[in-house]
Scaffold this active site. Structure first.
Site, PDB file in Angstrom:
ATOM      1  N   ASP A 105       0.852  -1.191   0.000  1.00 45.56           N
ATOM      2  CA  ASP A 105       0.000   0.000   0.000  1.00 45.56           C
ATOM      3  C   ASP A 105       0.883   1.234   0.000  1.00 45.56           C
ATOM      4  OD1 ASP A 105      -2.219  -1.636   0.331  1.00 45.56           O
ATOM      5  OD2 ASP A 105      -2.379  -1.270   2.483  1.00 45.56           O
ATOM      6  N   ASP A 131       1.211   4.241   2.158  1.00 46.74           N
ATOM      7  CA  ASP A 131       0.783   4.675   3.492  1.00 46.74           C
ATOM      8  C   ASP A 131       1.173   6.131   3.704  1.00 46.74           C
ATOM      9  OD1 ASP A 131      -0.181   2.107   4.568  1.00 46.74           O
ATOM     10  OD2 ASP A 131       1.907   1.498   4.314  1.00 46.74           O
TER      11      ASP A 131
END
Length: 192
Positions: free
Chosen positions: A142, A144
């Site tokens: 991901d 982040d």
């Protein structure tokens, strides 16, 4: 010592690293920690135990790259072992590390955050890659982000900007950080 918060980076002194390396680690952890020490890489501040102030210890973590099995190494060090504190890199400074197909959507998101007068920092896999240059990022990583907000209205605007990021190949995750030290996942804030 200044107040600590999650995702803050801590740089250890030479004696601090010596004390850490003097502990009984298994071979994989010792190799990873020795690399971190020799390259003077930071550790990350984690949730502090309730008795951390009394014990004069700081809870830190090292999220190892794939080279060391993406292992999470937890440790505590005395306050005196910390040479200094820092923050993860700003999103605007490291966005070029993200996949080329994401660059258009990244520029749009940076523009929306700028319009909100918000500065995002990159933590997680991409943040560690920017700091260490090592193989923290994998296909399912991901993006982040942590974004400091100045209250509910600002949090609403930032959450809308983050929600506008639509890119199937890269999931956006992260949190909103309030001035009082509290934090909430931006998706949870949006739903609330």
């Amino acid at each position: 010592m200044v107040p600590l918060h999650r995702h803050q980076l801590a740089r250890l002194s030479t004696s601090g690293w010596a004390a850490v390396l003097g502990r009984p680690w298994d071979e994989q952890a010792r190799e990873c920690l020795a690399h971190w020490a020799s390259h003077q890489l930071p550790l990350v501040v984690t949730r502090q135990p309730a008795d951390s102030a009394a014990s004069k210890q700081i809870a830190l973590g090292l999220p190892a790259p794939m080279r060391w099995g993406k292992r999470r190494i937890a440790l505590q060090v005395p306050h005196a072992a910390v040479l200094g504190l820092d923050e993860f890199p700003r999103f605007a400074d490291v966005h070029d590390l993200l996949p080329p197909p994401a660059q258009g959507a990244i520029r749009e998101l940076l523009g929306r955050l700028h319009e909100c007068h918000a500065t995002a920092r990159v933590f997680g896999s991409y943040g560690w890659r920017a700091i260490s240059g090592l193989d923290h990022v994998h296909a399912a990583s991901d993006l982040d982000l942590s974004v400091t907000v100045e209250g509910a209205a600002h949090a609403d605007a930032v959450a809308r900007a983050l929600a506008s990021f639509e890119l199937p190949l890269l999931r956006l995750d992260g949190e909103l950080l309030f001035n009082d030290g509290s934090a909430v996942a931006w998706r949870e804030w949006s739903e609330w």
